[in-house]
Enzyme design. Structure first.
Site: not given
Ligand code: AMP
Length: 484
Positions: A17, A43, A118-119, A257
């Site tokens: 968050c 979020g 957040n956490g 990310y």
């Molecule tokens: P996936 O499609 O399941 O392999 O997720 C990877 C993609 O989701 C990547 O393009 C990242 O930019 C994004 N991503 C990675 N970690 C997260 C996260 N915790 N929450 C939302 N998006 C994520």
């Protein structure tokens, strides 16, 4: 609204968050709206603000984006006050619904208090069971509410109660709290999640990321330190370190990310970090190609670094539609698949007939990579080389990043060669864990005392996941002793 009948069956209490708090300006809620808007990326599911004029509290919480929820004069008129806190809630695969939207507000013996977190707490279920056994009635299924009940059962002024409560919890937390007279910001002893302190005229501000200060023209004073509790009231600002000192373990995935590239976390620019990861990636995983293409947005600075280091031209070969939320927001696998197509389109002219290097930040389930590789091939690429700016995500996060269970993580089930085949790429390369640390300006990863929390890549968890283990924890015993 869907309610879980037994919250103890729901192991999905984690949240990623954004939080914000300000005290000392008559437009506190308006500043909070802007601060939350700048942090919308953390979020998008729900948002809320609690404000106070020093006498009464005003609360507005709703599902939706900040602009939609607070972009109405009739809502803002109700939120007058000289202090406010706010929260953006991230969608998780667990229960969503209004009763879980923060800030949480409650009336205590000492008066009203609002709290935004957040956490993720790793002993929330254990403490919750004990509190329920003693008669607490929980209103939500969030881990955060445990803190509210611990505050209620503690004694003394609010800051003392908060210290007592936080000594009983385990996990990752950056918190902002609001009473009639005080704004409080706290960071867990490991400092897993970010929290910055800012100033605007006479007003003090807490925010998850520095971009929330930029948007209101506030200056960054400093990061709140791990284990630090800062209280702001009419007497000014007061800092305490009430918890046992622990090694700092800031989340490295914030740089990879989660955070915005224009944020500065722990005195390090996120953009700069991403660019340097891209450079490391190019050195560790070179390949002959015609063009470097980021998967926008998070892949962009790293692709710039990769292109500069390799000498291969950078192009926006994939265009993102900004009116679709992050892929993870979609609640089911089917919609998640569709989400990738809704979000990205190949910029055919820059792809056709080319050997393409794609740069993305992570592979979690593999959904995004697979879809994008396919899309780039359909657009006429002759070769597709996937490069990832993090090591393989092989472990779940218990500290507030919404990664799925281990069995759903592609890297937990397959080696790199198999993953490459599954996503349909000609080659696949990840930055190494040491390469990631070098990009952060470290000589390497200190194996004995890692400089960051990198548990999602290494499985080296700095904080015990108490709720995953059976048996009573020391903190539960402490809680039991306190009521005797
Ligand atoms: P996936 O499609 O399941 O392999 O997720 C990877 C993609 O989701 C990547 O393009 C990242 O930019 C994004 N991503 C990675 N970690 C997260 C996260 N915790 N929450 C939302 N998006 C994520």
């Amino acid at each position: 609204m869907m309610l879980t009948t037994n919250p103890f069956d729901d192991d999905k209490l984690h949240e990623e968050c954004a939080i914000f708090g300000i005290r000392g300006t008559k437009d506190a809620a308006a500043h909070t709206v802007l601060g939350l808007h700048a942090q919308q990326h953390r979020g998008q599911e729900a948002t809320g603000i609690v404000s106070t004029d020093g006498d009464e509290f005003k609360v507005h919480r709703a599902m939706g984006h900040v602009g939609d929820v607070f972009g109405k004069p009739q809502v803002m008129e109700t939120l007058e006050g000289i202090a406010a806190i706010g929260h953006n809630r991230y969608s998780t695969t667990g229960e969503s619904g209004l009763r879980n939207v923060q800030p949480i507000y409650a009336d205590f013996e000492f008066g009203g208090l609002a709290l935004a977190h957040n956490g993720n707490l790793t002993n929330a279920l254990q403490l919750r069971k004990e509190l329920v056994h003693r008669g607490s009635i929980f209103q939500s299924t969030t881990d955060t509410e445990v803190i509210v009940h611990l505050l209620a059962t503690s004694r003394g002024p609010v800051t003392e109660r908060l210290i007592t409560a936080l000594r009983l919890v385990e996990g990752a937390y950056s918190l902002v709290l609001l009473t009639k007279r005080k704004l409080i910001g706290v960071r867990d002893p490991r400092g897993v999640r970010p929290l910055v302190l800012g100033k605007l005229g006479d007003a003090y501000i807490f925010a998850s990321e520095s971009v929330a200060l930029d948007i209101i023209g506030a200056e960054k004073v400093r990061d709140v330190e791990p284990g630090e509790m800062i209280t702001i009231d009419e007497n000014g600002i007061n800092s305490q370190f009430p918890f046992n000192r622990q090694e700092k373990r800031f989340c490295i995935f914030e740089y990879v990310y989660f955070a915005r590239p224009d944020s500065v976390l722990e005195n390090k620019s996120v953009y700069e970090a991403r660019k340097r990861i891209g450079e490391e990636l190019a050195r560790e995983n070179p390949v002959e190609a015609d063009v470097v293409v980021p998967i926008p947005d998070s892949g962009v600075p790293s692709a710039v670094g990769y292109a500069q280091e390799s000498g291969i031209p950078f192009e926006y070969g994939i265009i993102r539609n900004h009116y679709v939320g992050r892929t993870f927001i979609e609640p089911t696998d089917e919609i998640r698949h569709l989400g990738v197509k809704l979000k990205h389109n190949a910029n055919r002219h820059y792809i056709e007939g080319k050997r393409v290097i794609l740069v993305d930040d992570s592979i979690v389930r593999g959904t995004t990579s697979r879809k994008i590789v396919e899309m780039v091939r359909e657009a006429g690429a002759t070769e597709v080389h996937m490069r990832i700016t993090s090591p393989p995500t092989a472990h779940s996060c218990y500290y507030g990043v919404d990664t799925p269970e281990r069995q759903s993580l592609l890297a937990a089930q397959h080696n790199i060669k198999e993953m490459c085949k599954l996503i349909g790429a000609d080659s696949l390369g990840f930055v190494s864990i040491d390469g990631l640390y070098r990009a952060m300006g470290e000589a390497n990863r200190d194996k004995e005392h890692p400089q960051y929390c990198d548990a999602c890549f290494t499985g080296d968890y700095p904080i015990e996941n108490v709720d995953a283990n059976s048996g009573d924890s020391a903190k539960l015993t402490l809680l039991r002793e306190q009521v005797r």
